[in-house]
Design a protein around this motif. Structure first.
Motif, PDB file in Angstrom:
ATOM      1  N   VAL A  55      16.684  20.395 -53.536  1.00 24.91           N
ATOM      2  CA  VAL A  55      16.444  21.199 -52.335  1.00 24.91           C
ATOM      3  C   VAL A  55      17.633  22.096 -52.039  1.00 24.91           C
ATOM      4  N   VAL A  56      18.846  21.569 -52.170  1.00 22.93           N
ATOM      5  CA  VAL A  56      20.027  22.387 -51.895  1.00 22.93           C
ATOM      6  C   VAL A  56      20.122  23.543 -52.892  1.00 22.93           C
ATOM      7  N   ARG A  57      19.843  23.285 -54.159  1.00 22.17           N
ATOM      8  CA  ARG A  57      19.890  24.361 -55.162  1.00 22.17           C
ATOM      9  C   ARG A  57      18.851  25.431 -54.876  1.00 22.17           C
ATOM     10  N   GLU A  58      17.664  25.002 -54.448  1.00 24.08           N
ATOM     11  CA  GLU A  58      16.608  25.971 -54.142  1.00 24.08           C
ATOM     12  C   GLU A  58      17.013  26.848 -52.963  1.00 24.08           C
ATOM     13  N   GLN A  59      17.695  26.264 -52.005  1.00 19.96           N
ATOM     14  CA  GLN A  59      18.069  27.017 -50.822  1.00 19.96           C
ATOM     15  C   GLN A  59      19.288  27.907 -51.047  1.00 19.96           C
ATOM     16  N   LEU A  60      20.156  27.522 -51.965  1.00 24.44           N
ATOM     17  CA  LEU A  60      21.366  28.294 -52.219  1.00 24.44           C
ATOM     18  C   LEU A  60      21.262  29.170 -53.461  1.00 24.44           C
ATOM     19  N   ALA A  61      20.060  29.303 -53.995  1.00 26.17           N
ATOM     20  CA  ALA A  61      19.900  30.018 -55.266  1.00 26.17           C
ATOM     21  C   ALA A  61      20.374  31.465 -55.189  1.00 26.17           C
ATOM     22  N   GLU A  62      20.222  32.109 -54.033  1.00 32.58           N
ATOM     23  CA  GLU A  62      20.600  33.512 -53.908  1.00 32.58           C
ATOM     24  C   GLU A  62      22.074  33.675 -53.563  1.00 32.58           C
ATOM     25  N   ILE A  63      22.754  32.589 -53.227  1.00 33.79           N
ATOM     26  CA  ILE A  63      24.145  32.694 -52.799  1.00 33.79           C
ATOM     27  C   ILE A  63      25.105  32.210 -53.877  1.00 33.79           C
ATOM     28  N   ASP A 118      26.890  31.465 -57.390  1.00 34.53           N
ATOM     29  CA  ASP A 118      26.983  32.156 -58.662  1.00 34.53           C
ATOM     30  C   ASP A 118      26.817  31.154 -59.798  1.00 34.53           C
ATOM     31  N   ARG A 119      26.917  31.630 -61.025  1.00 33.47           N
ATOM     32  CA  ARG A 119      26.664  30.767 -62.173  1.00 33.47           C
ATOM     33  C   ARG A 119      27.717  29.665 -62.287  1.00 33.47           C
ATOM     34  N   LEU A 120      28.953  30.000 -61.959  1.00 36.95           N
ATOM     35  CA  LEU A 120      30.014  29.001 -62.054  1.00 36.95           C
ATOM     36  C   LEU A 120      29.727  27.807 -61.161  1.00 36.95           C
ATOM     37  N   PHE A 121      29.501  28.060 -59.873  1.00 33.52           N
ATOM     38  CA  PHE A 121      29.258  26.969 -58.940  1.00 33.52           C
ATOM     39  C   PHE A 121      27.915  26.300 -59.196  1.00 33.52           C
ATOM     40  N   SER A 122      26.943  27.071 -59.687  1.00 28.54           N
ATOM     41  CA  SER A 122      25.650  26.471 -60.014  1.00 28.54           C
ATOM     42  C   SER A 122      25.795  25.446 -61.132  1.00 28.54           C
ATOM     43  N   THR A 123      26.571  25.807 -62.165  1.00 23.51           N
ATOM     44  CA  THR A 123      26.771  24.892 -63.292  1.00 23.51           C
ATOM     45  C   THR A 123      27.569  23.661 -62.877  1.00 23.51           C
ATOM     46  N   SER A 143      31.082  22.327 -50.995  1.00 25.88           N
ATOM     47  CA  SER A 143      31.911  22.870 -49.921  1.00 25.88           C
ATOM     48  C   SER A 143      32.246  24.336 -50.175  1.00 25.88           C
ATOM     49  N   SER A 144      32.522  24.688 -51.426  1.00 28.69           N
ATOM     50  CA  SER A 144      32.860  26.074 -51.753  1.00 28.69           C
ATOM     51  C   SER A 144      31.688  27.010 -51.508  1.00 28.69           C
ATOM     52  N   VAL A 145      30.493  26.589 -51.918  1.00 22.46           N
ATOM     53  CA  VAL A 145      29.310  27.412 -51.690  1.00 22.46           C
ATOM     54  C   VAL A 145      28.951  27.425 -50.208  1.00 22.46           C
ATOM     55  N   GLY A 146      29.085  26.275 -49.545  1.00 22.92           N
ATOM     56  CA  GLY A 146      28.727  26.193 -48.135  1.00 22.92           C
ATOM     57  C   GLY A 146      29.571  27.082 -47.254  1.00 22.92           C
ATOM     58  N   LEU A 147      30.820  27.320 -47.634  1.00 26.44           N
ATOM     59  CA  LEU A 147      31.679  28.187 -46.834  1.00 26.44           C
ATOM     60  C   LEU A 147      31.222  29.642 -46.851  1.00 26.44           C
ATOM     61  N   ARG A 148      30.368  29.997 -47.791  1.00 23.12           N
ATOM     62  CA  ARG A 148      29.849  31.355 -47.867  1.00 23.12           C
ATOM     63  C   ARG A 148      28.692  31.589 -46.903  1.00 23.12           C
ATOM     64  N   THR A 149      28.207  30.563 -46.284  1.00 24.11           N
ATOM     65  CA  THR A 149      27.067  30.676 -45.380  1.00 24.11           C
ATOM     66  C   THR A 149      27.490  30.293 -43.967  1.00 24.11           C
ATOM     67  N   SER A 150      26.565  30.490 -43.048  1.00 23.60           N
ATOM     68  CA  SER A 150      26.774  30.042 -41.672  1.00 23.60           C
ATOM     69  C   SER A 150      25.810  28.917 -41.338  1.00 23.60           C
TER      70      SER A 150
END
Length: 225
Positions: A86-94, A96-101, A165-172
Motif C-alpha cells: 500500500v505504501v509503495r502504491e501511494q508513493l509511486a509518483e514521489i 525515485d528508483r533509488l529509494f524504491s529499490t 523516512s527519506s521519502v516521507g519527508l518529501r510529502t506533507s
C-alpha cells in the motif's frame, strides 16, 4: 500557454487527499504488523531470555510461550507485506528508483530473515522435546537464530526505516517529526540492535507510531515553489 504547460510538467508531485485514498489501509496494516510483532518479540524474550538446555527440556510452559510467539510471526509478515504494498502504491509518483529499490529490498530481506529465524526456532523447540536432543546443537541453533533476527534482520529494518523516512519527508502526509524520529530509530538499530535485548522493539514501535499518525492525520497539500 506553452510556458504554463512546461512549468507544470516540471513541478514535483504533490501528495493530495485523492493521492492518499488508501492511506487507511496502510495504517491498519502497519498497526496489525506492529502489534503482532511486538507481542511475538515480548513472548520470545520473556520465555527465552534466560535458562539453559536442561531448563528448556523440563519447562514445557516456556516452550509453549515461545511457540505462541512464533505462531504470530506469519500473520505479522502478511500484514507487513500489505503495508509495503500500500505504501509503495501511494508513493509511486514521489519515490525515485533509488529509494524504491532500497525500500522494497530492505523490507523483503527483513521479512525473509524474520521467517528464517522463526523456522529455526520451531526446529529448535522440536529438537529440545526430542529424547535424543543434543545440547551443543541446541546452543548453535539458538545463537544462529538470535544473530539472524537481532543483528541482520534488524539492520535491514533500519534501512527500511531510513528509506521510508527519506521519502516521507518529501510529502506533507504526516508531521515531519515522525520521520526525524525514524532516522534516530534507524541509527540505534544499526549501531546497537545486537547488543541490547529489547532494542529490536524500536522498529515495530516506530511503525505503530507512524501508522497511528497516518490513520488520524488528514493529508495536507505541500507547498511548491
Amino acid at each position: 500557454m506553452t510556458d504554463d504547460l512546461s512549468a507544470g510538467a516540471t513541478e514535483p508531485p504533490v501528495a493530495t487527499p485523492p493521492f492518499w485514498r488508501t492511506r487507511r489501509g496502510a495504517a491498519l496494516a502497519g498497526i496489525a504488523f506492529a502489534l503482532l510483532l511486538m507481542a511475538a518479540m515480548i513472548l520470545l524474550r520473556l520465555a527465552a531470555s534466560e535458562g539453559g538446555f536442561e531448563e528448556f527440556r523440563s519447562d514445557a510452559r516456556r516452550r509453549t510461550l515461545i511457540l505462541w510467539g512464533l505462531n504470530l510471526v506469519p500473520f505479522a509478515g502478511i500484514a507487513f507485506l500489505w503495508f509495503i504494498g500500500v505504501v509503495r502504491e501511494q508513493l509511486a509518483e514521489i519515490e525515485d528508483r533509488l529509494f524504491s529499490t532500497v525500500f522494497l529490498g530492505s523490507g523483503l530481506l527483513f521479512l525473509a530473515m524474520l521467517f528464517v529465524g522463526a523456522v529455526t526456532s520451531v526446529s529448535m523447540l522440536e529438537m529440545v522435546a526430542s529424547p535424543n536432543a543434543n545440547a551443543d546443537l541446541w546452543a548453535f541453533s539458538r545463537s544462529s537464530t538470535q544473530t539472524i533476527v537481532s543483528v541482520y534482520a534488524m539492520r535491514m529494518a533500519a534501512v527500511f526505516t531510513l528509506s521510508v523516512s527519506s521519502v516521507g519527508l518529501r510529502t506533507s502526509s504526516v508531521p515531519r517529526w515522525v520521520f526525524y524520529l525514524g532516522y534516530l530509530v534507524a541509527l540505534v538499530l544499526i549501531l546497537a540492535s545486537g547488543e541490547r535485548e529489547w532494542t529490536p522493539l524500536l522498529f515495530p514501535a516506530w511503525v505503530l507510531l507512524l501508522s497511528i499518525v497516518i490513520l488520524f492525520t488528514h493529508p495536507g497539500r505541500r507547498r511548491t515553489r
